[in-house]
Design an enzyme around this catalytic site. Structure first.
Site, PDB file in Angstrom:
ATOM      1  N   ASP A 128      41.026  47.066  25.005  1.00  0.00           N
ATOM      2  CA  ASP A 128      41.223  48.372  25.666  1.00  0.00           C
ATOM      3  C   ASP A 128      42.353  49.192  25.003  1.00  0.00           C
ATOM      4  O   ASP A 128      42.112  50.331  24.588  1.00  0.00           O
ATOM      5  CB  ASP A 128      41.426  48.177  27.173  1.00  0.00           C
ATOM      6  CG  ASP A 128      40.282  47.369  27.784  1.00  0.00           C
ATOM      7  OD1 ASP A 128      39.120  47.658  27.461  1.00  0.00           O
ATOM      8  OD2 ASP A 128      40.545  46.428  28.546  1.00  0.00           O
ATOM      9  N   HIS A 178      40.022  44.104  30.217  1.00  0.00           N
ATOM     10  CA  HIS A 178      39.465  42.846  29.719  1.00  0.00           C
ATOM     11  C   HIS A 178      40.677  41.936  29.488  1.00  0.00           C
ATOM     12  O   HIS A 178      41.198  41.834  28.381  1.00  0.00           O
ATOM     13  CB  HIS A 178      38.687  43.052  28.417  1.00  0.00           C
ATOM     14  CG  HIS A 178      38.258  41.741  27.781  1.00  0.00           C
ATOM     15  ND1 HIS A 178      37.410  40.857  28.387  1.00  0.00           N
ATOM     16  CD2 HIS A 178      38.589  41.165  26.598  1.00  0.00           C
ATOM     17  CE1 HIS A 178      37.230  39.808  27.617  1.00  0.00           C
ATOM     18  NE2 HIS A 178      37.944  39.966  26.526  1.00  0.00           N
TER      19      HIS A 178
END
Ligand SMILES: NC(=O)c1ccc[n+]([C@@H]2O[C@H](COP(=O)([O-])OP(=O)(O)OC[C@H]3O[C@@H](n4cnc5c(N)ncnc54)[C@H](O)[C@@H]3O)[C@@H](O)[C@H]2O)c1
Length: 310
Positions: A128, A178
């Protein structure tokens, strides 16, 4: 259409294999720091390809990525080599950020110089914040992080096992980072239109009894896999091939995936409509109070990471 894969380690090779077997690209180009490795891999897979695919696979340099529709970036240090395999470490995959930022500062400008139009799929951990960095370097919004799509599949698999139902029939998502701050969207999970809590009850199961163990299994699935085979690779390879298929076919599929969210000014995973240009629209799901608090924590963790590499 051409797909490029940067980095041909454990993850890059799994991405190449899954993409080849899915038969979605006319050509796959493998680019790696050591050309011998990408050449060997392309040769090996290329000899098997005629059995199931018309995709051409070859090794190449950055210049061979011109006209690529999508490029998967898997280059960088993995969890084992980067010391991110401690279940008690709250940083988790974010521990790899500094090392992999250096790799991305090297790799992304070379990609963008030849393939400005390509959708860039960030696979390297932590995906990310690296997607935010990639977006800034590339100067466009066609950047996705694989985000929590893999975590969501893992969530579905565990729910399927408990309910004795095919995971393909379960709609369940992991949202946010994540990483360790990810949120399990229990209140939105369904099977056959039935809220998952009700379905569990009908099977004699209580959410409170199974929630901690399922969340633990999913949150640390990468570490359990690494303990067995040294790298988490096959699942993410299959996920990347599916994302490439969604993009190349302009499917408008709705999946939890990492996309830049202008509301939070960073990349995180929410259900998103994905098409030929990447993320077309992000959907804001109705969250319970706990899930809302969890999302805030995930955003804080990602914001700190983003600030570290500005
Ligand atoms: N997004 C996900 O869900 C997910 C899942 C699993 C792994 N990962 C991550 O994927 C990344 C790759 O993991 P792996 O197991 O394949 O690691 P690996 O060490 O097996 O492979 C990394 C590859 O990157 C290449 N590389 C490194 N620096 C480079 C550079 N500057 N230019 C070109 N190539 C370069 C190396 O030569 C090597 O081939 C890791 O960060 C890992 O944590 C992400």
């Amino acid at each position: 259409m051409k797909i490029g894969i940067i980095g041909t380690g454990a993850v890059g090779s799994a991405c190449a294999f899954a993409t080849l077997m899915r038969g979605i690209a006319s050509e796959i180009v493998l680019v790696n720091r050591s050309r011998d490795r990408s050449r060997g891999m392309a040769t090996d897979m290329g000899y098997g390809a005629p059995l199931s695919s018309v995709t051409k696979i070859r090794d190449g340099d950055y210049s061979d990525l011109a006209d690529a529709a999508l490029i998967m970036i898997t280059a960088g240090v993995n969890e084992k080599a980067g010391g991110a395999t401690d279940r008690n470490d709250p940083l988790g995959r974010l521990r790899l950020l500094d090392k992999n930022t250096a790799v991305y500062r090297d790799v992304v400008p070379k990609i963008v110089a030849v393939a400005w139009d390509a959708v860039l799929l960030v696979v390297t951990d932590p995906p990310d914040p690296l997607a935010d960095l990639t977006r800034r370097i590339a100067g466009h919004d066609r950047v996705l992080s694989t985000g929590t799509l893999l975590d969501s599949l893992r969530f579905r698999v565990h729910l399927g096992r408990r309910l004795n139902v095919a995971p393909a029939q379960i709609e369940a998502q992991v949202l946010g980072e994540h990483g360790t701050s990810q949120i399990f969207y229990w209140s939105g999970a369904r099977v056959g239109g039935v809220p998952i809590i009700d379905a569990l009850g009908q099977c004699g199961l209580e959410q409170d009894d199974i929630q901690p163990s399922i969340e633990n299994e999913v949150r640390f699935a990468n570490i359990s896999i690494i303990e067995g085979i040294g790298a988490s690779q096959y699942g993410i390879g299959m996920v990347c091939a599916r994302i490439a298929e969604i993009v190349l076919r302009d499917e408008r599929a709705v999946v939890p995936i990492g996309a830049y969210n202008s509301r939070y000014e960073l990349t995180l995973s929410l259900p998103s409509i994905i098409g030929r240009s990447g993320c077309v629209q992000i959907l804001e799901p109705p969250l319970s109070d706990d899930e809302h608090t969890g999302l805030k924590k995930s955003i804080e963790a990602l914001r700190k990471a983003q600030d570290r590499i500005r």
